[in-house]
Design a protein around this motif. Structure first.
Motif, PDB file in Angstrom:
ATOM      1  N   GLU A  40       0.820  -1.140   0.071  1.00  0.00           N
ATOM      2  CA  GLU A  40       0.100  -0.054   0.074  1.00  0.00           C
ATOM      3  C   GLU A  40       0.796   1.220   0.215  1.00  0.00           C
ATOM      4  N   ALA A  41       1.853   1.405   0.662  1.00  0.00           N
ATOM      5  CA  ALA A  41       2.864   2.326   0.779  1.00  0.00           C
ATOM      6  C   ALA A  41       3.464   2.670  -0.628  1.00  0.00           C
ATOM      7  N   MET A  42       3.948   1.712  -1.256  1.00  0.00           N
ATOM      8  CA  MET A  42       4.435   1.846  -2.554  1.00  0.00           C
ATOM      9  C   MET A  42       3.525   2.109  -3.427  1.00  0.00           C
ATOM     10  N   ARG A  43       2.235   1.536  -3.420  1.00  0.00           N
ATOM     11  CA  ARG A  43       1.183   2.021  -4.347  1.00  0.00           C
ATOM     12  C   ARG A  43       0.885   3.421  -4.176  1.00  0.00           C
ATOM     13  N   GLU A  44       0.757   3.974  -2.910  1.00  0.00           N
ATOM     14  CA  GLU A  44       0.542   5.336  -2.790  1.00  0.00           C
ATOM     15  C   GLU A  44       1.697   6.248  -3.208  1.00  0.00           C
ATOM     16  N   ALA A  45       2.804   5.805  -3.132  1.00  0.00           N
ATOM     17  CA  ALA A  45       4.034   6.570  -3.813  1.00  0.00           C
ATOM     18  C   ALA A  45       4.030   6.459  -5.040  1.00  0.00           C
ATOM     19  N   GLY A  46       3.271   5.666  -5.572  1.00  0.00           N
ATOM     20  CA  GLY A  46       3.310   5.711  -7.291  1.00  0.00           C
ATOM     21  C   GLY A  46       4.344   4.826  -7.893  1.00  0.00           C
ATOM     22  N   ILE A  47       4.848   4.020  -7.205  1.00  0.00           N
ATOM     23  CA  ILE A  47       5.900   3.431  -7.612  1.00  0.00           C
ATOM     24  C   ILE A  47       5.640   2.279  -8.780  1.00  0.00           C
TER      25      ILE A  47
END
Length: 76
Positions: free
Chosen positions: A60-67
């Motif tokens: 979720e953190a990576m998805r929110e960061a747009g990775i």
């Protein structure tokens, strides 16, 4: 005055009696040092990291960061 002839008969066996056990002991000692000084701490570090690791939270953190290009961030 001439030099004495070197003793060649049985020289290999005599040298191996000394050097072969030394080679085994030094290689065994080095293997144990690598095991306890490098391998075991590394295994413990991985175990400590994954003990509290939450892959869903990390995703979720990576998805929110747009990775990720194929996963859109949620509209929060």
């Amino acid at each position: 005055m001439s030099l004495a002839k070197p003793v060649m008969r049985g020289m290999l066996a005599k040298r191996l009696r000394i050097h072969l056990p030394l080679a085994f002991l030094s290689s065994f000692g080095l293997a144990m040092a690598i095991k306890f000084m490098i391998t075991e701490p590394r295994k413990q570090a991985y175990a400590d990291f994954y003990k509290n690791y939450d892959s869903a939270k990390e995703f979720e953190a990576m998805r929110e960061a747009g990775i990720f290009e194929s996963v859109q961030p949620s509209g929060k």
